[in-house]
Design an enzyme around this catalytic site. Sequence first.
Site, PDB file in Angstrom:
ATOM      1  N   TYR A 150       0.827  -1.213   0.000  1.00 60.96           N
ATOM      2  CA  TYR A 150       0.000   0.000   0.000  1.00 60.96           C
ATOM      3  C   TYR A 150       0.864   1.266   0.000  1.00 60.96           C
ATOM      4  O   TYR A 150       0.602   2.222  -0.719  1.00 60.96           O
ATOM      5  CB  TYR A 150      -0.952   0.020   1.196  1.00 60.96           C
ATOM      6  CG  TYR A 150      -1.677   1.341   1.329  1.00 60.96           C
ATOM      7  CD1 TYR A 150      -2.574   1.766   0.343  1.00 60.96           C
ATOM      8  CD2 TYR A 150      -1.433   2.194   2.408  1.00 60.96           C
ATOM      9  CE1 TYR A 150      -3.206   2.985   0.435  1.00 60.96           C
ATOM     10  CE2 TYR A 150      -2.078   3.421   2.511  1.00 60.96           C
ATOM     11  CZ  TYR A 150      -2.966   3.813   1.518  1.00 60.96           C
ATOM     12  OH  TYR A 150      -3.592   5.030   1.614  1.00 60.96           O
ATOM     13  N   ARG A 157       1.660   6.777  -6.851  1.00 60.25           N
ATOM     14  CA  ARG A 157       0.506   7.648  -7.100  1.00 60.25           C
ATOM     15  C   ARG A 157       0.861   9.102  -6.802  1.00 60.25           C
ATOM     16  O   ARG A 157       0.563  10.007  -7.588  1.00 60.25           O
ATOM     17  CB  ARG A 157      -0.673   7.184  -6.237  1.00 60.25           C
ATOM     18  CG  ARG A 157      -1.878   8.083  -6.323  1.00 60.25           C
ATOM     19  CD  ARG A 157      -3.073   7.532  -5.559  1.00 60.25           C
ATOM     20  NE  ARG A 157      -2.824   7.293  -4.140  1.00 60.25           N
ATOM     21  CZ  ARG A 157      -3.762   6.949  -3.269  1.00 60.25           C
ATOM     22  NH1 ARG A 157      -5.010   6.756  -3.674  1.00 60.25           N
ATOM     23  NH2 ARG A 157      -3.465   6.736  -1.997  1.00 60.25           N
ATOM     24  N   TYR A 209      -0.861  13.402   6.110  1.00 58.72           N
ATOM     25  CA  TYR A 209      -0.473  12.373   7.081  1.00 58.72           C
ATOM     26  C   TYR A 209       1.043  12.443   7.322  1.00 58.72           C
ATOM     27  O   TYR A 209       1.817  12.641   6.376  1.00 58.72           O
ATOM     28  CB  TYR A 209      -0.776  10.968   6.546  1.00 58.72           C
ATOM     29  CG  TYR A 209      -2.200  10.473   6.662  1.00 58.72           C
ATOM     30  CD1 TYR A 209      -3.165  11.120   7.422  1.00 58.72           C
ATOM     31  CD2 TYR A 209      -2.580   9.302   6.002  1.00 58.72           C
ATOM     32  CE1 TYR A 209      -4.462  10.629   7.508  1.00 58.72           C
ATOM     33  CE2 TYR A 209      -3.868   8.794   6.086  1.00 58.72           C
ATOM     34  CZ  TYR A 209      -4.810   9.467   6.838  1.00 58.72           C
ATOM     35  OH  TYR A 209      -6.078   8.972   6.920  1.00 58.72           O
ATOM     36  N   ARG A 222     -11.286  13.666   1.427  1.00 61.19           N
ATOM     37  CA  ARG A 222     -12.287  12.872   2.163  1.00 61.19           C
ATOM     38  C   ARG A 222     -13.574  12.712   1.361  1.00 61.19           C
ATOM     39  O   ARG A 222     -14.281  11.723   1.505  1.00 61.19           O
ATOM     40  CB  ARG A 222     -12.572  13.508   3.515  1.00 61.19           C
ATOM     41  CG  ARG A 222     -11.363  13.539   4.445  1.00 61.19           C
ATOM     42  CD  ARG A 222     -10.831  12.150   4.754  1.00 61.19           C
ATOM     43  NE  ARG A 222      -9.601  12.200   5.548  1.00 61.19           N
ATOM     44  CZ  ARG A 222      -8.892  11.108   5.858  1.00 61.19           C
ATOM     45  NH1 ARG A 222      -9.267   9.912   5.440  1.00 61.19           N
ATOM     46  NH2 ARG A 222      -7.799  11.215   6.561  1.00 61.19           N
ATOM     47  N   GLU A 329     -13.696  -0.537   6.272  1.00 60.03           N
ATOM     48  CA  GLU A 329     -13.708   0.785   5.629  1.00 60.03           C
ATOM     49  C   GLU A 329     -15.035   0.886   4.880  1.00 60.03           C
ATOM     50  O   GLU A 329     -15.521  -0.111   4.357  1.00 60.03           O
ATOM     51  CB  GLU A 329     -12.510   0.860   4.678  1.00 60.03           C
ATOM     52  CG  GLU A 329     -12.359   2.170   3.948  1.00 60.03           C
ATOM     53  CD  GLU A 329     -11.065   2.196   3.106  1.00 60.03           C
ATOM     54  OE1 GLU A 329      -9.997   1.807   3.609  1.00 60.03           O
ATOM     55  OE2 GLU A 329     -11.154   2.599   1.937  1.00 60.03           O
TER      56      GLU A 329
HETATM   57  C1  3EB Z   1      -7.667   6.453   5.638  1.00 66.07           C
HETATM   58  O1  3EB Z   1      -8.555   7.236   5.951  1.00 66.07           O
HETATM   59  C2  3EB Z   1      -8.091   5.047   5.371  1.00 66.07           C
HETATM   60  O2  3EB Z   1      -5.131   5.607  -0.270  1.00 66.07           O
HETATM   61  O3  3EB Z   1      -6.729   6.112  -1.663  1.00 66.07           O
HETATM   62  C3  3EB Z   1      -9.179   5.625   2.636  1.00 66.07           C
HETATM   63  C4  3EB Z   1      -9.516   6.173   1.391  1.00 66.07           C
HETATM   64  C5  3EB Z   1      -7.907   5.120   2.833  1.00 66.07           C
HETATM   65  C6  3EB Z   1      -8.576   6.217   0.360  1.00 66.07           C
HETATM   66  C7  3EB Z   1      -6.321   5.815  -0.526  1.00 66.07           C
HETATM   67  C8  3EB Z   1      -6.986   5.170   1.789  1.00 66.07           C
HETATM   68  C9  3EB Z   1      -7.314   5.722   0.572  1.00 66.07           C
HETATM   69  O4  3EB Z   1      -6.477   6.788   5.557  1.00 66.07           O
HETATM   70  C10 3EB Z   1      -7.538   4.497   4.133  1.00 66.07           C
END
Ligand code: 3EB
Length: 339
Positions: A150, A157, A209, A222, A329
């Site tokens: 991941y 990406r 992050y 989001r 999720e």
């Molecule tokens: C998070 O909130 C959970 O890498 O495209 C959620 C939605 C998550 C998209 C992505 C990852 C992705 O971090 C994981």
Amino acid sequence: MREFNIHQNKTVALKYIAPEAIDAYLAQCGDRVMCVVGFGSSRCAALKSGFPVLWVDTPVSGCDAVYEVWTSDKPVTRYSDELMTGAGNEDLFFGCLSARFVSAVDLSETALRIYSGIFDFLQRGSYPNLLRVWNYFPDINAVEGGIERYRSFSVGRHEAFVRYNRKVEDSPSACALGSHGGPLVIYFLASRFPGVQIENPRQTSAYHYPKQYGPRSPTFSRATLAFQGDAPTLFISGTASILGHDTVHPESVILQTRETLANIRAVIDQAGKQGFKFAGFGTGMALKAYVRHTEHLNVVRDIIRAEWGGLHELVVLQADICRTDLLLEVEAVCWGSAS
Ligand code: 3EB
């Protein structure tokens, strides 16, 4: 025969269709079908219509397979080139891609190549705005060459976003899940019009992050709000039991589910502040839940039903989540009422 009216005032509609009903459904939808994605552990027979199906190897709760079918309120034209198949009208385009890869490092290169191809395509054509992307690949938590798949995917990406001068704040809504086998599978919705990016006040923006989650942050928002047509559509990213940037309730699927739904509510509330009038859970929401462990499928479904009742569409899949401490999720599409 009953009048077929899934669209009402929806610019794009989404339905989850069982294998025994798919041919009839596609025949009814005719030239409005934009995208067909099959989910299941075994690939179903080819469709009578010949419409290409993008296949994702993930078991489905309660049945062998399910088809996610996106339709437009306007006729669409089919598209294909060496990179993707797709369909679009003058405003919206769905693209479907898949690519083999052999390792985590190769996955990073593959993600860079695929996203570069998508951005090239978007820049050339009439849909420059990427609204929503779905990403699936096997063994998402496998560590190879010192990096988790991941995280390696996120590196490739991210690099494509940088090379194509795409600001991370304009990232599409997205999800990234672990399938049980097969290639990297990506599908996306792009638009002539820019979406409005929505963040969750309870969560750190994913593109901010800290490094503890990987060398490059994930490039997604989001949610994205699309203002096409009479009523807006809200595409909510894969949402999990995360507050700030921390996973919360790592030991409890019940608490993770409740926290996830609270996060989705927070995103809908935030979208409300940015102009979205939610049509309501009954007719206005389609929801796809991904659950890591088979034995949790029912409890997740039951909590969702208890909170939000009979949703317009609900499908529950078994898939690996991108953080090892996340048990589920949930992603959603919300339709607005015309204002
Ligand atoms: C998070 O909130 C959970 O890498 O495209 C959620 C939605 C998550 C998209 C992505 C990852 C992705 O971090 C994981």
